[in-house]
Design an enzyme around this catalytic site. Structure first.
Site, PDB file in Angstrom:
ATOM      1  N   HIS A 402       0.426  -4.863   3.270  1.00  0.00           N
ATOM      2  CA  HIS A 402      -0.541  -4.280   2.328  1.00  0.00           C
ATOM      3  C   HIS A 402      -0.886  -5.278   1.220  1.00  0.00           C
ATOM      4  O   HIS A 402      -0.315  -6.358   1.141  1.00  0.00           O
ATOM      5  CB  HIS A 402       0.040  -3.004   1.702  1.00  0.00           C
ATOM      6  CG  HIS A 402       0.014  -1.819   2.625  1.00  0.00           C
ATOM      7  ND1 HIS A 402      -0.926  -0.823   2.540  1.00  0.00           N
ATOM      8  CD2 HIS A 402       0.812  -1.490   3.670  1.00  0.00           C
ATOM      9  CE1 HIS A 402      -0.712   0.078   3.490  1.00  0.00           C
ATOM     10  NE2 HIS A 402       0.344  -0.309   4.188  1.00  0.00           N
ATOM     11  N   GLU A 476       3.968  -5.826   0.136  1.00  0.00           N
ATOM     12  CA  GLU A 476       2.819  -5.832  -0.763  1.00  0.00           C
ATOM     13  C   GLU A 476       2.569  -7.253  -1.255  1.00  0.00           C
ATOM     14  O   GLU A 476       3.443  -7.859  -1.874  1.00  0.00           O
ATOM     15  CB  GLU A 476       3.101  -4.931  -1.984  1.00  0.00           C
ATOM     16  CG  GLU A 476       3.399  -3.481  -1.643  1.00  0.00           C
ATOM     17  CD  GLU A 476       2.133  -2.641  -1.526  1.00  0.00           C
ATOM     18  OE1 GLU A 476       1.027  -3.188  -1.750  1.00  0.00           O
ATOM     19  OE2 GLU A 476       2.254  -1.450  -1.199  1.00  0.00           O
TER      20      GLU A 476
END
Length: 544
Positions: A402, A476
Protein backbone atom coordinates in the site's frame (compact mmCIF):
# COMPACT_ATOMS: atom_id res chain seq x y z
CA UNK A 1 -9.42 -17.18 -28.44
CA UNK A 2 -7.14 -17.57 -25.44
CA UNK A 3 -8.24 -20.18 -22.90
CA UNK A 4 -7.76 -18.88 -19.36
CA UNK A 5 -6.93 -21.25 -16.53
CA UNK A 6 -7.19 -20.58 -12.85
CA UNK A 7 -4.04 -21.52 -10.97
CA UNK A 8 -5.26 -23.00 -7.68
CA UNK A 9 -2.64 -25.57 -6.76
CA UNK A 10 0.90 -24.49 -5.96
CA UNK A 11 2.46 -27.18 -8.16
CA UNK A 12 5.12 -26.43 -10.75
CA UNK A 13 3.91 -23.92 -13.35
CA UNK A 14 3.19 -25.06 -16.87
CA UNK A 15 4.13 -23.06 -19.94
CA UNK A 16 2.98 -19.48 -19.88
CA UNK A 17 -0.05 -19.01 -22.12
CA UNK A 18 -2.50 -16.70 -20.41
CA UNK A 19 -1.37 -13.57 -22.23
CA UNK A 20 -2.58 -13.36 -25.82
CA UNK A 21 0.98 -13.53 -27.10
CA UNK A 22 4.48 -12.59 -26.08
CA UNK A 23 4.58 -10.05 -28.91
CA UNK A 24 1.02 -9.31 -30.09
CA UNK A 25 -1.14 -6.34 -29.12
CA UNK A 26 -2.11 -6.06 -25.46
CA UNK A 27 -5.76 -6.47 -24.47
CA UNK A 28 -7.26 -2.95 -24.35
CA UNK A 29 -8.38 -1.88 -20.86
CA UNK A 30 -12.14 -2.02 -20.37
CA UNK A 31 -13.84 1.13 -19.03
CA UNK A 32 -17.33 1.86 -17.73
CA UNK A 33 -19.41 3.12 -20.66
CA UNK A 34 -19.83 6.55 -18.99
CA UNK A 35 -16.08 7.25 -19.31
CA UNK A 36 -14.74 9.09 -22.37
CA UNK A 37 -11.20 8.01 -23.31
CA UNK A 38 -8.85 9.78 -25.73
CA UNK A 39 -7.19 7.60 -28.36
CA UNK A 40 -3.58 8.66 -27.67
CA UNK A 41 -1.52 6.13 -25.72
CA UNK A 42 0.17 7.79 -22.74
CA UNK A 43 3.55 6.32 -21.79
CA UNK A 44 6.37 7.72 -19.67
CA UNK A 45 10.05 6.88 -19.47
CA UNK A 46 11.50 5.58 -16.22
CA UNK A 47 14.16 7.83 -14.72
CA UNK A 48 15.98 8.31 -11.44
CA UNK A 49 17.25 11.84 -10.64
CA UNK A 50 21.04 11.94 -10.27
CA UNK A 51 20.75 13.74 -6.91
CA UNK A 52 18.23 13.16 -4.08
CA UNK A 53 15.20 15.46 -4.24
CA UNK A 54 14.97 17.00 -0.74
CA UNK A 55 11.66 17.91 0.87
CA UNK A 56 10.88 21.59 0.42
CA UNK A 57 10.37 23.95 3.34
CA UNK A 58 6.63 23.76 4.07
CA UNK A 59 5.00 27.20 3.86
CA UNK A 60 2.39 26.54 6.52
CA UNK A 61 -1.34 26.03 6.62
CA UNK A 62 -2.64 29.47 5.66
CA UNK A 63 -6.44 29.68 5.77
CA UNK A 64 -7.79 30.98 2.48
CA UNK A 65 -10.87 33.20 2.75
CA UNK A 66 -14.14 31.95 1.29
CA UNK A 67 -14.83 33.32 -2.15
CA UNK A 68 -11.21 33.45 -3.34
CA UNK A 69 -11.65 30.85 -6.00
CA UNK A 70 -13.37 29.58 -9.03
CA UNK A 71 -16.52 31.71 -8.93
CA UNK A 72 -14.42 34.70 -10.12
CA UNK A 73 -12.81 32.78 -12.97
CA UNK A 74 -13.44 31.10 -16.31
CA UNK A 75 -14.02 27.34 -16.63
CA UNK A 76 -11.37 26.08 -19.06
CA UNK A 77 -11.87 22.32 -18.58
CA UNK A 78 -14.91 20.44 -17.34
CA UNK A 79 -15.76 16.76 -17.57
CA UNK A 80 -19.40 15.79 -17.10
CA UNK A 81 -19.66 14.17 -13.67
CA UNK A 82 -21.18 10.71 -13.23
CA UNK A 83 -24.68 11.39 -11.81
CA UNK A 84 -24.85 11.03 -8.01
CA UNK A 85 -26.42 7.79 -6.86
CA UNK A 86 -25.68 5.97 -10.13
CA UNK A 87 -23.86 2.63 -10.12
CA UNK A 88 -21.75 0.59 -12.52
CA UNK A 89 -23.73 -1.20 -15.23
CA UNK A 90 -21.45 -2.20 -18.09
CA UNK A 91 -18.03 -1.67 -19.63
CA UNK A 92 -16.36 -1.76 -23.02
CA UNK A 93 -12.82 -1.49 -24.38
CA UNK A 94 -12.10 2.18 -25.04
CA UNK A 95 -14.92 3.53 -22.84
CA UNK A 96 -17.87 5.58 -24.10
CA UNK A 97 -18.85 4.87 -27.71
CA UNK A 98 -19.23 7.67 -30.27
CA UNK A 99 -17.34 10.94 -30.80
CA UNK A 100 -15.55 12.62 -27.88
CA UNK A 101 -16.82 15.82 -26.33
CA UNK A 102 -14.57 18.90 -26.04
CA UNK A 103 -14.16 19.61 -22.31
CA UNK A 104 -11.25 22.06 -22.79
CA UNK A 105 -11.71 25.68 -23.87
CA UNK A 106 -10.37 26.50 -27.36
CA UNK A 107 -7.44 28.93 -27.64
CA UNK A 108 -8.30 32.33 -29.11
CA UNK A 109 -4.97 32.78 -30.90
CA UNK A 110 -1.17 32.38 -30.58
CA UNK A 111 -0.99 34.89 -27.71
CA UNK A 112 -3.63 33.10 -25.61
CA UNK A 113 -1.75 31.80 -22.54
CA UNK A 114 -4.54 29.50 -21.33
CA UNK A 115 -3.35 26.01 -20.45
CA UNK A 116 -5.11 23.13 -22.20
CA UNK A 117 -6.03 20.41 -19.69
CA UNK A 118 -6.76 16.72 -20.32
CA UNK A 119 -7.36 13.73 -18.03
CA UNK A 120 -9.36 11.24 -20.16
CA UNK A 121 -6.62 8.63 -20.25
CA UNK A 122 -5.71 5.60 -18.20
CA UNK A 123 -5.44 6.43 -14.48
CA UNK A 124 -6.14 10.11 -15.22
CA UNK A 125 -8.03 12.20 -12.70
CA UNK A 126 -9.12 15.85 -13.08
CA UNK A 127 -12.75 16.93 -13.19
CA UNK A 128 -12.53 20.67 -13.71
CA UNK A 129 -10.07 23.57 -14.16
CA UNK A 130 -11.01 27.21 -13.62
CA UNK A 131 -8.69 30.03 -14.72
CA UNK A 132 -8.76 32.68 -11.98
CA UNK A 133 -5.77 34.78 -13.10
CA UNK A 134 -3.44 35.03 -16.11
CA UNK A 135 -1.42 32.04 -14.84
CA UNK A 136 -3.52 30.85 -11.90
CA UNK A 137 -5.89 27.87 -11.85
CA UNK A 138 -8.26 26.29 -9.34
CA UNK A 139 -8.64 22.55 -9.95
CA UNK A 140 -11.29 20.05 -8.87
CA UNK A 141 -10.59 16.31 -8.73
CA UNK A 142 -13.15 13.67 -9.70
CA UNK A 143 -14.35 11.59 -6.74
CA UNK A 144 -14.00 7.82 -7.01
CA UNK A 145 -16.57 6.66 -9.58
CA UNK A 146 -20.08 6.08 -8.17
CA UNK A 147 -19.14 7.85 -4.91
CA UNK A 148 -18.93 11.46 -3.75
CA UNK A 149 -15.70 10.85 -1.79
CA UNK A 150 -12.05 9.81 -1.80
CA UNK A 151 -10.45 12.72 -3.66
CA UNK A 152 -6.66 12.31 -3.36
CA UNK A 153 -5.12 10.85 -6.53
CA UNK A 154 -4.53 13.28 -9.40
CA UNK A 155 -2.90 12.79 -12.79
CA UNK A 156 -3.53 15.09 -15.73
CA UNK A 157 -1.93 16.65 -18.80
CA UNK A 158 -1.36 20.33 -19.64
CA UNK A 159 -0.38 21.83 -23.01
CA UNK A 160 0.40 25.38 -24.25
CA UNK A 161 2.98 26.05 -21.51
CA UNK A 162 4.95 29.33 -21.26
CA UNK A 163 8.30 28.99 -19.57
CA UNK A 164 8.79 32.54 -18.29
CA UNK A 165 5.53 32.66 -16.35
CA UNK A 166 5.09 31.68 -12.69
CA UNK A 167 2.00 29.48 -12.52
CA UNK A 168 -0.07 28.86 -9.41
CA UNK A 169 -2.29 25.78 -9.05
CA UNK A 170 -4.77 25.01 -6.27
CA UNK A 171 -6.54 21.66 -5.96
CA UNK A 172 -9.62 22.70 -3.97
CA UNK A 173 -11.45 19.50 -3.00
CA UNK A 174 -9.00 17.10 -1.32
CA UNK A 175 -10.54 14.82 1.30
CA UNK A 176 -7.89 14.29 4.00
CA UNK A 177 -7.28 16.79 6.83
CA UNK A 178 -3.58 15.88 7.04
CA UNK A 179 -1.13 15.28 4.21
CA UNK A 180 2.60 14.95 3.60
CA UNK A 181 2.24 18.05 1.38
CA UNK A 182 2.10 19.90 4.71
CA UNK A 183 5.52 18.47 5.60
CA UNK A 184 7.54 19.30 2.51
CA UNK A 185 6.34 16.81 -0.11
CA UNK A 186 6.13 18.19 -3.66
CA UNK A 187 3.91 17.18 -6.61
CA UNK A 188 5.42 15.39 -9.62
CA UNK A 189 5.92 16.91 -13.08
CA UNK A 190 6.77 15.17 -16.35
CA UNK A 191 7.92 17.19 -19.39
CA UNK A 192 7.53 15.39 -22.71
CA UNK A 193 10.22 17.56 -24.30
CA UNK A 194 12.71 16.83 -21.49
CA UNK A 195 11.91 13.11 -21.76
CA UNK A 196 12.55 13.06 -25.52
CA UNK A 197 15.54 15.40 -25.62
CA UNK A 198 17.33 14.68 -22.33
CA UNK A 199 15.94 11.36 -21.03
CA UNK A 200 14.51 13.11 -17.94
CA UNK A 201 11.32 11.65 -16.45
CA UNK A 202 9.12 12.43 -13.43
CA UNK A 203 10.58 15.00 -11.04
CA UNK A 204 9.46 16.94 -7.97
CA UNK A 205 8.44 20.56 -8.53
CA UNK A 206 6.81 23.44 -6.72
CA UNK A 207 7.51 26.26 -4.32
CA UNK A 208 5.20 27.96 -1.80
CA UNK A 209 3.47 24.61 -1.21
CA UNK A 210 0.51 24.84 1.16
CA UNK A 211 -2.00 22.28 2.42
CA UNK A 212 -4.93 23.83 4.29
CA UNK A 213 -8.63 23.67 5.03
CA UNK A 214 -10.84 25.34 2.45
CA UNK A 215 -12.60 28.48 3.64
CA UNK A 216 -15.82 27.55 1.84
CA UNK A 217 -17.58 25.96 4.85
CA UNK A 218 -18.37 22.72 3.01
CA UNK A 219 -19.56 19.64 4.89
CA UNK A 220 -17.68 17.38 4.99
CA UNK A 221 -14.74 19.79 5.03
CA UNK A 222 -12.61 20.08 1.90
CA UNK A 223 -8.87 20.69 1.89
CA UNK A 224 -6.69 22.55 -0.58
CA UNK A 225 -3.22 21.98 -2.01
CA UNK A 226 -1.53 25.01 -3.62
CA UNK A 227 1.82 25.24 -5.36
CA UNK A 228 3.69 27.64 -7.65
CA UNK A 229 6.12 26.64 -10.41
CA UNK A 230 7.65 27.46 -13.81
CA UNK A 231 7.43 25.08 -16.76
CA UNK A 232 10.79 24.13 -18.34
CA UNK A 233 9.79 24.98 -21.97
CA UNK A 234 7.40 26.98 -24.11
CA UNK A 235 4.84 24.93 -26.01
CA UNK A 236 5.52 21.73 -24.06
CA UNK A 237 3.21 18.86 -23.14
CA UNK A 238 3.50 18.18 -19.39
CA UNK A 239 1.83 15.98 -16.81
CA UNK A 240 1.22 16.41 -13.08
CA UNK A 241 0.71 13.48 -10.68
CA UNK A 242 0.31 12.76 -6.98
CA UNK A 243 2.67 9.77 -7.21
CA UNK A 244 4.62 7.98 -9.98
CA UNK A 245 1.82 6.57 -12.20
CA UNK A 246 1.72 2.83 -12.83
CA UNK A 247 -1.22 1.86 -15.04
CA UNK A 248 -2.92 -1.43 -15.88
CA UNK A 249 -1.29 -1.23 -19.33
CA UNK A 250 2.12 -0.78 -17.65
CA UNK A 251 1.51 -4.05 -15.80
CA UNK A 252 0.39 -5.82 -18.99
CA UNK A 253 3.50 -4.63 -20.84
CA UNK A 254 5.67 -5.93 -17.98
CA UNK A 255 3.94 -9.33 -17.97
CA UNK A 256 4.21 -9.52 -21.76
CA UNK A 257 7.99 -8.99 -21.46
CA UNK A 258 8.13 -11.83 -18.91
CA UNK A 259 6.14 -14.02 -21.32
CA UNK A 260 8.60 -13.27 -24.12
CA UNK A 261 11.69 -14.07 -22.03
CA UNK A 262 12.64 -17.77 -22.27
CA UNK A 263 14.50 -17.68 -18.93
CA UNK A 264 11.91 -15.88 -16.77
CA UNK A 265 8.87 -17.63 -18.27
CA UNK A 266 10.39 -20.99 -17.23
CA UNK A 267 9.63 -20.36 -13.56
CA UNK A 268 6.80 -17.81 -13.74
CA UNK A 269 3.31 -18.88 -14.81
CA UNK A 270 0.86 -16.05 -15.51
CA UNK A 271 -2.79 -16.99 -15.22
CA UNK A 272 -6.13 -15.26 -14.74
CA UNK A 273 -7.21 -15.27 -11.10
CA UNK A 274 -10.56 -13.90 -12.32
CA UNK A 275 -12.08 -11.04 -14.29
CA UNK A 276 -12.93 -7.71 -12.66
CA UNK A 277 -16.43 -6.18 -12.77
CA UNK A 278 -15.48 -4.34 -15.97
CA UNK A 279 -14.00 -7.53 -17.48
CA UNK A 280 -10.32 -6.65 -17.00
CA UNK A 281 -8.12 -9.65 -16.19
CA UNK A 282 -6.86 -9.88 -12.61
CA UNK A 283 -3.52 -11.62 -13.07
CA UNK A 284 -2.11 -14.32 -10.79
CA UNK A 285 1.60 -15.18 -11.02
CA UNK A 286 2.95 -18.47 -9.67
CA UNK A 287 6.73 -18.29 -9.27
CA UNK A 288 8.87 -21.22 -8.18
CA UNK A 289 11.86 -23.32 -9.21
CA UNK A 290 12.55 -27.04 -9.49
CA UNK A 291 11.20 -28.81 -6.43
CA UNK A 292 13.47 -30.21 -3.75
CA UNK A 293 10.92 -32.95 -3.04
CA UNK A 294 9.47 -31.67 0.24
CA UNK A 295 6.23 -29.65 0.12
CA UNK A 296 7.34 -26.07 -0.32
CA UNK A 297 6.07 -23.30 1.90
CA UNK A 298 4.09 -20.51 0.24
CA UNK A 299 4.44 -16.70 0.14
CA UNK A 300 1.37 -14.67 -0.93
CA UNK A 301 1.84 -11.06 -2.15
CA UNK A 302 -0.61 -8.53 -3.56
CA UNK A 303 -0.76 -4.84 -4.50
CA UNK A 304 -3.06 -2.06 -5.71
CA UNK A 305 -6.20 -2.85 -3.73
CA UNK A 306 -6.22 0.96 -3.49
CA UNK A 307 -5.65 2.25 -7.03
CA UNK A 308 -4.29 5.66 -6.00
CA UNK A 309 -1.38 4.02 -4.15
CA UNK A 310 0.78 3.52 -7.23
CA UNK A 311 3.99 3.12 -5.21
CA UNK A 312 2.72 -0.37 -4.34
CA UNK A 313 3.05 -1.36 -8.00
CA UNK A 314 6.63 -0.05 -8.19
CA UNK A 315 7.52 -2.07 -5.05
CA UNK A 316 5.84 -5.09 -6.62
CA UNK A 317 7.79 -4.63 -9.86
CA UNK A 318 11.01 -4.45 -7.83
CA UNK A 319 10.07 -7.74 -6.17
CA UNK A 320 9.33 -9.36 -9.55
CA UNK A 321 12.55 -7.99 -11.10
CA UNK A 322 14.56 -9.66 -8.35
CA UNK A 323 12.69 -12.94 -7.86
CA UNK A 324 12.74 -13.59 -11.65
CA UNK A 325 16.46 -12.78 -11.94
CA UNK A 326 19.46 -15.11 -12.09
CA UNK A 327 20.81 -13.81 -8.74
CA UNK A 328 21.88 -16.70 -6.44
CA UNK A 329 19.50 -15.53 -3.68
CA UNK A 330 16.61 -15.41 -6.17
CA UNK A 331 17.40 -18.97 -7.28
CA UNK A 332 17.51 -20.08 -3.64
CA UNK A 333 14.14 -18.43 -2.89
CA UNK A 334 12.56 -20.13 -5.91
CA UNK A 335 13.95 -23.46 -4.72
CA UNK A 336 12.58 -22.96 -1.19
CA UNK A 337 9.16 -21.35 -1.80
CA UNK A 338 6.16 -21.08 -4.07
CA UNK A 339 5.23 -17.41 -4.60
CA UNK A 340 1.59 -16.58 -5.37
CA UNK A 341 1.44 -12.98 -6.56
CA UNK A 342 -1.55 -10.78 -7.50
CA UNK A 343 0.19 -7.62 -8.76
CA UNK A 344 -2.99 -5.57 -9.34
CA UNK A 345 -6.06 -6.48 -7.26
CA UNK A 346 -8.21 -3.57 -8.44
CA UNK A 347 -7.48 -3.02 -12.16
CA UNK A 348 -10.80 -1.23 -12.74
CA UNK A 349 -9.99 1.38 -10.08
CA UNK A 350 -6.51 1.83 -11.58
CA UNK A 351 -7.91 2.24 -15.12
CA UNK A 352 -10.46 4.93 -14.18
CA UNK A 353 -8.13 6.89 -11.86
CA UNK A 354 -9.83 6.15 -8.53
CA UNK A 355 -8.07 6.77 -5.22
CA UNK A 356 -9.53 4.00 -3.09
CA UNK A 357 -12.55 2.14 -4.47
CA UNK A 358 -13.46 -0.45 -7.07
CA UNK A 359 -16.44 0.04 -9.40
CA UNK A 360 -18.74 -1.00 -6.52
CA UNK A 361 -17.95 2.43 -5.02
CA UNK A 362 -16.53 0.63 -1.97
CA UNK A 363 -13.09 -0.12 -0.56
CA UNK A 364 -11.92 -3.64 -1.57
CA UNK A 365 -9.57 -3.73 1.42
CA UNK A 366 -12.56 -3.82 3.77
CA UNK A 367 -14.26 -6.69 1.90
CA UNK A 368 -12.08 -9.71 2.71
CA UNK A 369 -14.42 -10.85 5.49
CA UNK A 370 -17.83 -10.40 3.85
CA UNK A 371 -17.27 -9.36 0.20
CA UNK A 372 -19.19 -11.49 -2.29
CA UNK A 373 -17.82 -13.12 -5.41
CA UNK A 374 -20.10 -10.93 -7.53
CA UNK A 375 -19.14 -7.59 -5.95
CA UNK A 376 -15.44 -8.13 -5.17
CA UNK A 377 -14.25 -10.93 -7.48
CA UNK A 378 -10.49 -10.40 -6.96
CA UNK A 379 -10.74 -10.32 -3.16
CA UNK A 380 -13.07 -13.35 -3.13
CA UNK A 381 -10.86 -15.43 -5.42
CA UNK A 382 -7.65 -14.46 -3.59
CA UNK A 383 -9.16 -15.49 -0.26
CA UNK A 384 -10.48 -18.76 -1.74
CA UNK A 385 -7.04 -19.53 -3.20
CA UNK A 386 -5.37 -18.91 0.18
CA UNK A 387 -7.91 -21.20 1.89
CA UNK A 388 -7.00 -23.97 -0.58
CA UNK A 389 -3.28 -23.38 -0.04
CA UNK A 390 -3.63 -23.50 3.76
CA UNK A 391 -5.33 -26.89 3.49
CA UNK A 392 -2.25 -28.27 1.70
CA UNK A 393 0.77 -26.52 3.18
CA UNK A 394 2.18 -23.68 5.30
CA UNK A 395 1.80 -20.08 4.14
CA UNK A 396 4.83 -18.44 5.73
CA UNK A 397 4.05 -14.81 4.74
CA UNK A 398 1.21 -12.69 3.38
CA UNK A 399 2.01 -9.08 2.46
CA UNK A 400 -0.26 -6.52 0.76
CA UNK A 401 1.54 -3.43 -0.67
CA UNK A 402 0.00 0.00 0.00
CA UNK A 403 0.87 3.72 0.05
CA UNK A 404 0.56 6.16 2.97
CA UNK A 405 -0.39 9.83 2.69
CA UNK A 406 0.29 11.10 6.22
CA UNK A 407 3.50 9.44 7.48
CA UNK A 408 6.92 9.36 5.82
CA UNK A 409 9.15 6.27 5.43
CA UNK A 410 8.11 2.63 4.91
CA UNK A 411 6.51 0.60 7.69
CA UNK A 412 4.24 -2.38 8.29
CA UNK A 413 0.97 -3.10 10.01
CA UNK A 414 0.86 -6.61 11.47
CA UNK A 415 -1.40 -8.57 13.82
CA UNK A 416 -0.49 -9.03 17.45
CA UNK A 417 -0.43 -12.74 18.32
CA UNK A 418 -2.84 -12.59 21.24
CA UNK A 419 -3.59 -16.31 20.70
CA UNK A 420 -1.95 -18.28 23.48
CA UNK A 421 0.36 -20.97 22.21
CA UNK A 422 -0.51 -20.45 18.53
CA UNK A 423 2.85 -18.88 17.65
CA UNK A 424 5.81 -17.74 19.74
CA UNK A 425 4.97 -14.51 21.54
CA UNK A 426 6.07 -11.37 19.60
CA UNK A 427 6.88 -13.38 16.46
CA UNK A 428 4.81 -11.02 14.28
CA UNK A 429 7.30 -8.24 15.06
CA UNK A 430 10.37 -10.14 13.85
CA UNK A 431 9.92 -9.80 10.07
CA UNK A 432 9.40 -5.99 10.19
CA UNK A 433 12.40 -5.59 12.53
CA UNK A 434 14.59 -7.61 10.15
CA UNK A 435 13.33 -5.53 7.22
CA UNK A 436 14.27 -2.33 9.07
CA UNK A 437 17.83 -3.67 9.45
CA UNK A 438 18.04 -4.52 5.73
CA UNK A 439 16.66 -1.12 4.61
CA UNK A 440 17.73 1.25 7.41
CA UNK A 441 17.47 4.37 5.21
CA UNK A 442 13.81 3.68 4.31
CA UNK A 443 12.06 1.34 6.74
CA UNK A 444 10.99 2.61 10.17
CA UNK A 445 10.33 -0.09 12.77
CA UNK A 446 9.05 2.47 15.34
CA UNK A 447 6.28 3.42 12.85
CA UNK A 448 4.99 -0.19 12.67
CA UNK A 449 1.77 -1.11 14.47
CA UNK A 450 0.42 -4.52 15.46
CA UNK A 451 -2.91 -3.82 17.11
CA UNK A 452 -5.96 -5.32 15.39
CA UNK A 453 -8.53 -2.52 15.37
CA UNK A 454 -12.22 -3.22 14.90
CA UNK A 455 -12.32 -0.90 11.86
CA UNK A 456 -9.67 -3.04 10.15
CA UNK A 457 -11.39 -6.42 10.58
CA UNK A 458 -12.24 -6.64 6.85
CA UNK A 459 -8.69 -5.97 5.60
CA UNK A 460 -6.61 -8.60 3.84
CA UNK A 461 -4.04 -8.46 6.63
CA UNK A 462 -6.50 -9.25 9.46
CA UNK A 463 -8.60 -11.81 7.57
CA UNK A 464 -5.51 -13.75 6.39
CA UNK A 465 -4.19 -13.70 9.97
CA UNK A 466 -7.49 -15.05 11.31
CA UNK A 467 -7.33 -17.78 8.65
CA UNK A 468 -4.02 -18.93 10.14
CA UNK A 469 -1.17 -16.88 8.57
CA UNK A 470 0.78 -15.63 11.60
CA UNK A 471 3.02 -13.32 9.54
CA UNK A 472 0.32 -11.28 7.80
CA UNK A 473 1.18 -7.68 6.91
CA UNK A 474 0.26 -4.52 5.09
CA UNK A 475 3.41 -2.77 3.87
CA UNK A 476 2.93 1.00 3.69
CA UNK A 477 5.30 3.12 1.56
CA UNK A 478 4.93 6.88 2.02
CA UNK A 479 3.89 9.05 -0.92
CA UNK A 480 6.63 11.39 0.32
CA UNK A 481 9.98 9.82 1.16
CA UNK A 482 12.46 9.03 3.90
CA UNK A 483 13.48 10.95 7.01
CA UNK A 484 15.89 8.17 8.07
CA UNK A 485 19.67 8.05 7.97
CA UNK A 486 19.88 11.81 7.45
CA UNK A 487 18.01 11.60 4.14
CA UNK A 488 14.99 13.94 4.28
CA UNK A 489 14.30 13.37 0.60
CA UNK A 490 11.57 12.08 -1.68
CA UNK A 491 11.40 8.45 -2.71
CA UNK A 492 12.39 7.74 -6.30
CA UNK A 493 11.00 4.89 -8.40
CA UNK A 494 14.27 3.07 -7.64
CA UNK A 495 13.71 3.47 -3.87
CA UNK A 496 10.23 1.95 -4.21
CA UNK A 497 11.48 -0.92 -6.38
CA UNK A 498 14.26 -1.66 -3.87
CA UNK A 499 11.57 -2.54 -1.29
CA UNK A 500 10.79 -5.64 -3.34
CA UNK A 501 14.43 -6.72 -3.18
CA UNK A 502 14.64 -6.00 0.57
CA UNK A 503 11.53 -8.10 1.15
CA UNK A 504 13.28 -11.04 -0.56
CA UNK A 505 16.47 -10.49 1.43
CA UNK A 506 14.46 -10.39 4.67
CA UNK A 507 12.57 -13.57 3.79
CA UNK A 508 15.89 -15.44 3.59
CA UNK A 509 16.96 -14.03 6.97
CA UNK A 510 13.58 -14.86 8.51
CA UNK A 511 13.60 -18.46 7.28
CA UNK A 512 17.32 -19.12 7.83
CA UNK A 513 17.80 -22.68 9.21
CA UNK A 514 20.34 -21.18 11.62
CA UNK A 515 18.04 -19.51 14.20
CA UNK A 516 20.68 -17.04 15.44
CA UNK A 517 19.32 -13.95 13.59
CA UNK A 518 15.74 -14.77 14.52
CA UNK A 519 16.65 -15.21 18.19
CA UNK A 520 18.68 -11.96 18.24
CA UNK A 521 15.73 -10.04 16.80
CA UNK A 522 13.29 -11.69 19.21
CA UNK A 523 15.48 -10.67 22.15
CA UNK A 524 15.71 -7.12 20.76
CA UNK A 525 11.93 -6.80 20.37
CA UNK A 526 11.42 -8.22 23.85
CA UNK A 527 13.87 -5.70 25.35
CA UNK A 528 12.27 -2.80 23.44
CA UNK A 529 8.84 -3.71 24.74
CA UNK A 530 9.93 -4.29 28.33
CA UNK A 531 11.61 -0.88 28.28
CA UNK A 532 8.38 0.83 27.15
CA UNK A 533 5.79 -1.30 28.90
CA UNK A 534 6.11 -0.52 32.56
CA UNK A 535 3.92 -2.57 34.86
CA UNK A 536 0.29 -3.57 34.74
CA UNK A 537 -0.25 -3.43 30.95
CA UNK A 538 -0.54 -6.19 28.37
CA UNK A 539 1.95 -6.65 25.54
CA UNK A 540 -0.61 -5.72 22.88
CA UNK A 541 -1.13 -2.24 24.40
CA UNK A 542 2.21 -1.17 22.96
CA UNK A 543 2.31 -0.27 19.23
CA UNK A 544 5.88 -1.42 18.56
Amino acid sequence: PVRWQRCGSPGEPRALFALPSARGPLPAPRWPVECEVIKEAIEHIEWVPPEPEPFCQPTGHKQVPAGSGEERGTVVYHLSPVPPGSCFTRARAGGAPGPLSSPAAALEGPQDTTLLFESRFESGNLQKAVKVGPYEYVLTLRPDLYTAKHTQWFYFRVQNTWKDAIYCFTIANLAKPKSLYGEGMQPLLYSQRDARSHGIGWRRVGTDIRYYRSGGGEEPAAFCLSWSMRFPHDGDTCFFAHSYPYTYSDLQRYLQAVAGDPARSRYCAVRALCRSLAGNTVYLLTITGPSSGAAKRVVVLSARAHPGESGGSWAMQGFLDFILSAAPDAQLLRRLFVFKVVPMLNPDGVVVGNSRCSLTGRDPNRAYGTGSRGSFPAVWHLRAMVERLLAEREVVLYCDFHGHSRKNNVFMYGCDGGRAGAVPRLQERIFPLMLSKNAPDKFSFPSCKFKVQKSKEGTGRVVMWRMGIANSYTMEAAFGGSTLGGRNSHFTVEDLKSLGYHLCDTLLDFCDPDPAKFQRCLAEVDALLRQRLGSGRSWSDVPT
